[in-house]
Design a protein around this motif. Structure first.
Motif, short mmCIF file in Angstrom:
data_model
loop_
_atom_site.label_atom_id
_atom_site.label_comp_id
_atom_site.label_asym_id
_atom_site.label_seq_id
_atom_site.Cartn_x
_atom_site.Cartn_y
_atom_site.Cartn_z
N MET A 139 -102.07 8.92 -29.17
CA MET A 139 -102.26 10.19 -28.52
C MET A 139 -101.53 10.14 -27.17
N THR A 140 -100.71 11.15 -26.91
CA THR A 140 -99.99 11.18 -25.65
C THR A 140 -100.93 11.62 -24.53
N SER A 141 -100.51 11.40 -23.31
CA SER A 141 -101.32 11.78 -22.16
C SER A 141 -101.57 13.28 -22.13
N ARG A 142 -100.54 14.04 -22.45
CA ARG A 142 -100.68 15.50 -22.42
C ARG A 142 -101.65 15.98 -23.50
N THR A 143 -101.57 15.42 -24.67
CA THR A 143 -102.48 15.80 -25.75
C THR A 143 -103.91 15.43 -25.38
N GLY A 144 -104.08 14.23 -24.86
CA GLY A 144 -105.41 13.79 -24.42
C GLY A 144 -105.97 14.70 -23.34
N PHE A 180 -105.29 17.91 -22.88
CA PHE A 180 -105.71 19.19 -23.45
C PHE A 180 -106.98 19.04 -24.28
N VAL A 181 -107.13 17.93 -24.98
CA VAL A 181 -108.37 17.71 -25.75
C VAL A 181 -109.56 17.60 -24.79
N SER A 240 -109.75 18.74 -21.76
CA SER A 240 -109.95 20.04 -21.11
C SER A 240 -110.76 20.96 -22.01
#
Length: 166
Positions: A1-6, A8-9, A11
């Motif tokens: 999982m990328t930092s950005r995906t993590g 948004f999850v 959030s």
């Protein structure tokens, strides 16, 4: 999982928890009992703290990315000169050597946000994430005070004297 995906999850999870807290707070206040009203009001504080924390995190990420883009445009991004093990991990001695050099640069130019940006990267490479974050926050503050003036005048931002803490 990328930092950005993590991000948004988490959030989304924060938004869900905020909704649940507000709903429970309304139900507790509706009981009319003093303890229920007190706990219900406290339930409204939890989402506020979470949203504030989320805002600070988004602001930090946005500001540090802006500094990285500006450094990239100037050709001043730190080059990855770290030695790595066969498994791909950063060699500790290599990270320490780069860190010592970056720290000396920051001590020589205490008013230049660029050297503190590179020092923050060196802290992160050395595995000291809390200090990396504090140093990046310092670089962002320096950019706000000196970088905006330098951009407007065409200077480098290092020609202003450093502010004294005394």
């Amino acid at each position: 999982m990328t930092s950005r995906t993590g991000f948004f999850v988490l959030s989304g999870v924060l938004a869900l928890v905020a909704l649940i807290c507000v709903g429970e707070g309304v139900q507790l206040i509706a009981t009319g009992k003093p303890l229920g009203v007190g706990l219900g009001l406290c339930a409204f504080v939890i989402p506020v703290i979470g949203i504030w924390f989320l805002r600070q995190t988004v602001r930090f990420g946005r500001d540090s990315e802006r500094l990285a883009r500006e450094l990239e445009a100037e050709g001043g991004l730190p080059v990855d000169e770290l030695k790595r093990t066969d498994g791909g991990r950063i060699d500790r001695a290599s990270a320490d050597a780069v860190f010592a050099r970056r720290k000396a640069e920051a001590e020589a130019a205490p008013g230049d946000w660029r050297v503190f940006f590179r020092l923050a990267v060196a802290y992160a490479d050395a595995g000291d994430v809390p200090r990396a974050r504090k140093t990046m926050q310092h670089a962002i503050r320096l950019h706000r005070t000196t970088g905006a003036d330098a951009t407007a005048t065409g200077g480098t931002g290092t020609d202003r004297p450093a502010r004294s803490n005394a």
